[in-house]
Design a protein around this motif. Structure first.
Motif, PDB file in Angstrom:
ATOM      1  N   PRO A  56       0.825  -1.210   0.000  1.00 17.07           N
ATOM      2  CA  PRO A  56       0.000   0.000   0.000  1.00 17.07           C
ATOM      3  C   PRO A  56       0.862   1.264   0.000  1.00 17.07           C
ATOM      4  O   PRO A  56       1.972   1.280   0.552  1.00 17.07           O
ATOM      5  CB  PRO A  56      -0.806  -0.129   1.300  1.00 17.07           C
ATOM      6  CG  PRO A  56      -0.749  -1.562   1.666  1.00 17.07           C
ATOM      7  CD  PRO A  56       0.570  -2.072   1.181  1.00 17.07           C
ATOM      8  N   ALA A  57       0.346   2.297  -0.643  1.00 20.09           N
ATOM      9  CA  ALA A  57       1.025   3.595  -0.679  1.00 20.09           C
ATOM     10  C   ALA A  57       0.101   4.654  -0.101  1.00 20.09           C
ATOM     11  O   ALA A  57      -1.124   4.497  -0.081  1.00 20.09           O
ATOM     12  CB  ALA A  57       1.419   3.951  -2.110  1.00 20.09           C
ATOM     13  N   ALA A  58       0.714   5.742   0.374  1.00 21.74           N
ATOM     14  CA  ALA A  58      -0.088   6.833   0.941  1.00 21.74           C
ATOM     15  C   ALA A  58      -0.954   7.479  -0.131  1.00 21.74           C
ATOM     16  O   ALA A  58      -2.110   7.834   0.114  1.00 21.74           O
ATOM     17  CB  ALA A  58       0.831   7.869   1.587  1.00 21.74           C
ATOM     18  N   THR A  59      -0.396   7.627  -1.329  1.00 22.67           N
ATOM     19  CA  THR A  59      -1.140   8.207  -2.454  1.00 22.67           C
ATOM     20  C   THR A  59      -0.799   7.431  -3.709  1.00 22.67           C
ATOM     21  O   THR A  59       0.263   6.799  -3.805  1.00 22.67           O
ATOM     22  CB  THR A  59      -0.786   9.690  -2.664  1.00 22.67           C
ATOM     23  OG1 THR A  59       0.636   9.812  -2.897  1.00 22.67           O
ATOM     24  CG2 THR A  59      -1.174  10.529  -1.449  1.00 22.67           C
ATOM     25  N   TYR A  60      -1.703   7.491  -4.674  1.00 26.82           N
ATOM     26  CA  TYR A  60      -1.482   6.856  -5.968  1.00 26.82           C
ATOM     27  C   TYR A  60      -1.651   7.904  -7.054  1.00 26.82           C
ATOM     28  O   TYR A  60      -2.465   8.832  -6.917  1.00 26.82           O
ATOM     29  CB  TYR A  60      -2.475   5.715  -6.190  1.00 26.82           C
ATOM     30  CG  TYR A  60      -2.403   4.640  -5.135  1.00 26.82           C
ATOM     31  CD1 TYR A  60      -1.422   3.664  -5.173  1.00 26.82           C
ATOM     32  CD2 TYR A  60      -3.327   4.611  -4.091  1.00 26.82           C
ATOM     33  CE1 TYR A  60      -1.354   2.676  -4.206  1.00 26.82           C
ATOM     34  CE2 TYR A  60      -3.272   3.626  -3.109  1.00 26.82           C
ATOM     35  CZ  TYR A  60      -2.283   2.670  -3.174  1.00 26.82           C
ATOM     36  OH  TYR A  60      -2.218   1.696  -2.212  1.00 26.82           O
ATOM     37  N   GLY A  61      -0.864   7.757  -8.134  1.00 27.41           N
ATOM     38  CA  GLY A  61      -0.928   8.755  -9.187  1.00 27.41           C
ATOM     39  C   GLY A  61      -0.763   8.133 -10.557  1.00 27.41           C
ATOM     40  O   GLY A  61      -0.633   6.909 -10.719  1.00 27.41           O
ATOM     41  N   MET A  62      -0.747   9.002 -11.553  1.00 30.63           N
ATOM     42  CA  MET A  62      -0.615   8.574 -12.947  1.00 30.63           C
ATOM     43  C   MET A  62       0.669   7.776 -13.139  1.00 30.63           C
ATOM     44  O   MET A  62       1.736   8.165 -12.657  1.00 30.63           O
ATOM     45  CB  MET A  62      -0.604   9.809 -13.856  1.00 30.63           C
ATOM     46  CG  MET A  62      -1.893  10.594 -13.826  1.00 30.63           C
ATOM     47  SD  MET A  62      -3.095   9.913 -14.958  1.00 30.63           S
ATOM     48  CE  MET A  62      -2.328  10.312 -16.529  1.00 30.63           C
ATOM     49  N   THR A 105     -11.340   2.924  -6.043  1.00 35.36           N
ATOM     50  CA  THR A 105     -10.945   4.038  -5.184  1.00 35.36           C
ATOM     51  C   THR A 105      -9.629   3.689  -4.497  1.00 35.36           C
ATOM     52  O   THR A 105      -9.116   2.575  -4.617  1.00 35.36           O
ATOM     53  CB  THR A 105     -12.027   4.302  -4.131  1.00 35.36           C
ATOM     54  OG1 THR A 105     -12.137   3.149  -3.291  1.00 35.36           O
ATOM     55  CG2 THR A 105     -13.371   4.580  -4.781  1.00 35.36           C
ATOM     56  N   SER A 106      -9.080   4.650  -3.764  1.00 38.43           N
ATOM     57  CA  SER A 106      -7.834   4.402  -3.031  1.00 38.43           C
ATOM     58  C   SER A 106      -7.993   3.269  -2.037  1.00 38.43           C
ATOM     59  O   SER A 106      -7.076   2.453  -1.849  1.00 38.43           O
ATOM     60  CB  SER A 106      -7.392   5.680  -2.312  1.00 38.43           C
ATOM     61  OG  SER A 106      -7.084   6.699  -3.234  1.00 38.43           O
ATOM     62  N   ASP A 107      -9.151   3.208  -1.383  1.00 38.51           N
ATOM     63  CA  ASP A 107      -9.378   2.148  -0.401  1.00 38.51           C
ATOM     64  C   ASP A 107      -9.499   0.777  -1.059  1.00 38.51           C
ATOM     65  O   ASP A 107      -9.215  -0.247  -0.428  1.00 38.51           O
ATOM     66  CB  ASP A 107     -10.653   2.446   0.405  1.00 38.51           C
ATOM     67  CG  ASP A 107     -10.516   3.693   1.252  1.00 38.51           C
ATOM     68  OD1 ASP A 107      -9.359   4.059   1.571  1.00 38.51           O
ATOM     69  OD2 ASP A 107     -11.556   4.304   1.593  1.00 38.51           O
ATOM     70  N   GLU A 108      -9.922   0.755  -2.328  1.00 36.90           N
ATOM     71  CA  GLU A 108     -10.096  -0.525  -3.019  1.00 36.90           C
ATOM     72  C   GLU A 108      -8.807  -1.027  -3.660  1.00 36.90           C
ATOM     73  O   GLU A 108      -8.720  -2.189  -4.058  1.00 36.90           O
ATOM     74  CB  GLU A 108     -11.181  -0.395  -4.087  1.00 36.90           C
ATOM     75  CG  GLU A 108     -12.577  -0.166  -3.506  1.00 36.90           C
ATOM     76  CD  GLU A 108     -13.594   0.189  -4.575  1.00 36.90           C
ATOM     77  OE1 GLU A 108     -14.795   0.021  -4.297  1.00 36.90           O
ATOM     78  OE2 GLU A 108     -13.183   0.641  -5.667  1.00 36.90           O
ATOM     79  N   ILE A 109      -7.807  -0.172  -3.777  1.00 37.79           N
ATOM     80  CA  ILE A 109      -6.521  -0.584  -4.352  1.00 37.79           C
ATOM     81  C   ILE A 109      -5.746  -1.383  -3.310  1.00 37.79           C
ATOM     82  O   ILE A 109      -5.592  -0.949  -2.160  1.00 37.79           O
ATOM     83  CB  ILE A 109      -5.723   0.641  -4.827  1.00 37.79           C
ATOM     84  CG1 ILE A 109      -6.410   1.269  -6.034  1.00 37.79           C
ATOM     85  CG2 ILE A 109      -4.291   0.255  -5.173  1.00 37.79           C
ATOM     86  CD1 ILE A 109      -5.718   2.493  -6.573  1.00 37.79           C
ATOM     87  N   LEU A 110      -5.264  -2.548  -3.705  1.00 37.25           N
ATOM     88  CA  LEU A 110      -4.531  -3.429  -2.787  1.00 37.25           C
ATOM     89  C   LEU A 110      -3.111  -2.953  -2.544  1.00 37.25           C
ATOM     90  O   LEU A 110      -2.550  -3.196  -1.476  1.00 37.25           O
ATOM     91  CB  LEU A 110      -4.500  -4.854  -3.355  1.00 37.25           C
ATOM     92  CG  LEU A 110      -5.874  -5.495  -3.603  1.00 37.25           C
ATOM     93  CD1 LEU A 110      -5.695  -6.857  -4.235  1.00 37.25           C
ATOM     94  CD2 LEU A 110      -6.659  -5.602  -2.299  1.00 37.25           C
TER      95      LEU A 110
END
Length: 536
Positions: A56-62, A105-110
């Motif tokens: 997991p990461a704090a934020t996800y981007g392009m 969403t961010s919460d759904e990303i593993l």
């Protein structure tokens, strides 16, 4: 415990805990996700069987490669983020031309890709197999047991069983008085030979099992499927002289079409396909349907090719010709009705492809206009203007392996072959290493020590009986020890190995020279040959 040792131990524990924290999978309460890749959607960076490790990461981007559980596909998808739609992410496979239908969403990303191991997924799947685990456990158990020095299991018991055996000064030899070559002891070499034999048998069985699996068919039908979705959108436009009915002289989708005022009615159909690579065309056919079931073609539009998953077809509707066809039909059959239905049917001739599997797409619902002497109106609900159709495409059929049933347990054929190959390699390697470790050092005495290590007891000295009997060879002495259920005592002299079996006051002896009889004679005359002199 010295301070440096405590520091090293603390550091090792810290490194171990850090590794556990970083690599513990989510199934065991950790935060690391392991994904074995399938298909070609992420080529060339990933191929089928690669292992991706994500955290997991704090934020996800392009540009981030992320994994999420797809509700539509029913599996874990690992693709790249290409855009953001509010609080949801848009993803797509690097080798795909379409956008994923899910928007996690961010919460759904593993997690985000941390690192990958080429073909690591296949190796991990093989190591999870109970066959591999059983072989590894057997090899470890055998090596551990071979590493233990066998105890003189007959020494104490047989001493009590045969009271005539006198060993007042018998004790194990802490170090051989004779110069010996460095290496494994005879008991360990005996265990190594046993391990080599067992590994050779395992290698033969693994080779036979692996060969048997190649007789079975390598492929079978796969039950996996992907939903290929067509989202259609009808639209129409026309021009008319400015009037009270049409103040601007134009009309658009949803407006009634008054045939007396309208010219050049054009109907279009846009078909957007997601979930697969598509190729082909779409066109619009126009037909007239009477209430009595009669139908006749009116016109047909030009086929439009698919580009980037989208095709837009259009047709100019000749409503005057449609009215004339209806009038002639009614005159022929004597019908008095003046109402009918104008039907615009999309003819989709497209082929969808996913991971090498292809299928022809289904046809969308046609658009219907109710037709009376004055106007054309869209029939049905407003949703008729946006038809959607889903085609299920079976994937993986050519790559799916057959199953093998063993003792009621069904196993995929591919991993079984991989496990058989791994067992074969492991067994051959173990047999070679164990065979090298179990090699004899040369000479009759050494071979006897290795062959019968469980019954031989090394000693530095002992008290022989009153009667000493020389035995022709060491094997005969061993058979005598088995019959008497006693140990064979071994004394390693500088020039000869002496083996002895005591039965009460009688000592049976076999002297095996290392070089020649001259050395044995010299050993008898030397101070170190006292044991031989007592045997004489």
């Amino acid at each position: 415990m010295p301070l440096p040792r405590i520091a090293r131990l603390s550091g090792a524990v810290a490194v171990l805990l850090a590794a556990v924290w970083l690599l513990l999978p989510t199934e065991l309460g950790g935060s690391t996700t392991y994904v074995t890749t399938h298909g070609n959607s992420m080529e060339p960076d990933f191929r089928t069987g690669d292992l991706a490790i994500l955290r997991p990461a704090a934020t996800y981007g392009m540009g981030d490669v992320v994994a999420y559980d797809s509700a539509q596909l029913g599996t874990t998808v690992m693709h790249r983020i290409i855009d953001r739609d509010d609080h949801r992410f848009v993803t797509r496979g690097d080798n795909n031309s379409w956008i994923d239908p899910d928007e996690p969403t961010s919460d759904e990303i593993l997690g985000e890709l941390w690192f990958s191991i080429p073909q690591g997924g296949k190796a991990l799947a093989a190591m999870r197999s109970p066959w591999v685990l059983a072989v590894v456990a057997l090899a470890v158990t055998t090596l551990v047991s071979a590493g233990r020095r066998p105890r003189g299991r007959h020494s104490a018991g047989h001493a009590h069983r045969r009271p005539g055996l006198r060993l007042p000064r018998l004790h194990r030899r802490a170090a051989s008085p004779a110069p010996r070559a460095s290496g494994l002891s005879a008991p360990l070499r005996a265990r190594a030979r046993q391990l080599a034999l067992g590994s050779a048998v395992a290698a033969v069985l693994a080779a036979g099992a692996g060969a048997a699996t190649f007789v079975l068919p390598a492929a079978a039908a796969s039950a996996g499927s992907v939903d290929v979705v067509q989202q259609g959108a009808y639209g129409y436009t026309a021009t008319a002289a400015p009037s009270t009915t049409y103040p601007t002289g134009a009309l658009g989708t949803g407006d009634p079409v008054y045939t007396r005022l309208v010219e050049d009615l054009t109907v279009s159909f846009e078909d957007v396909v997601t979930g697969a690579d598509v190729a082909g065309t779409v066109r619009l056919d126009v037909a007239i349907e009477a209430p009595d079931g009669w139908t006749a073609p009116v016109t047909s539009g030009t086929a439009a090719p698919v580009q980037d998953g989208t095709a837009t077809a259009a047709v100019l509707v000749d409503h005057v010709r449609a009215a004339q066809l209806l009038e002639r039909h009614n005159a022929e059959v004597g019908a008095a009705g003046v109402s009918a239905t104008l039907v615009l049917t999309p003819v989709v001739e497209m082929t969808a492809t996913v991971d090498g599997a292809a299928a022809t797409l289904d046809q969308p619902e046609p658009l219907r206009f109710s037709m009376d002497p004055t106007a054309l109106r869209v029939a049905g609900e407003t949703t008729a203007l946006t038809p959607a159709v889903t085609t299920q495409l079976a994937v993986g059929g050519a790559a799916a392996t057959s199953d093998l049933e063993i003792a009621g347990v069904t196993l995929p054929l591919g991993p079984v072959r991989l496990v058989a190959a791994a067992v074969l390699v492991l067994a051959v390697a173990t047999a070679v290493v164990a065979g090298l470790l179990g090699r004899g050092r040369g000479g009759e005495a050494d071979e006897f020590l290795v062959r019968h290590a469980a019954r031989v007891l090394p000693v530095t000295s002992f008290a022989p009986g009153n009667t000493v009997i020389d035995v022709a060879d060491a094997e005969a002495l061993h058979r005598l020890a088995e019959r008497l259920e006693v140990l064979v005592l071994h004394h390693a002299g500088p020039h000869a190995d002496t083996f002895a079996v005591q039965d009460g006051d009688t000592t049976y002896r076999c002297v095996v020279p290392r070089v020649g009889e001259a050395h044995v004679a010299a050993a008898r005359r030397s101070p170190a040959g006292g044991l031989l002199r007592r045997f004489a």
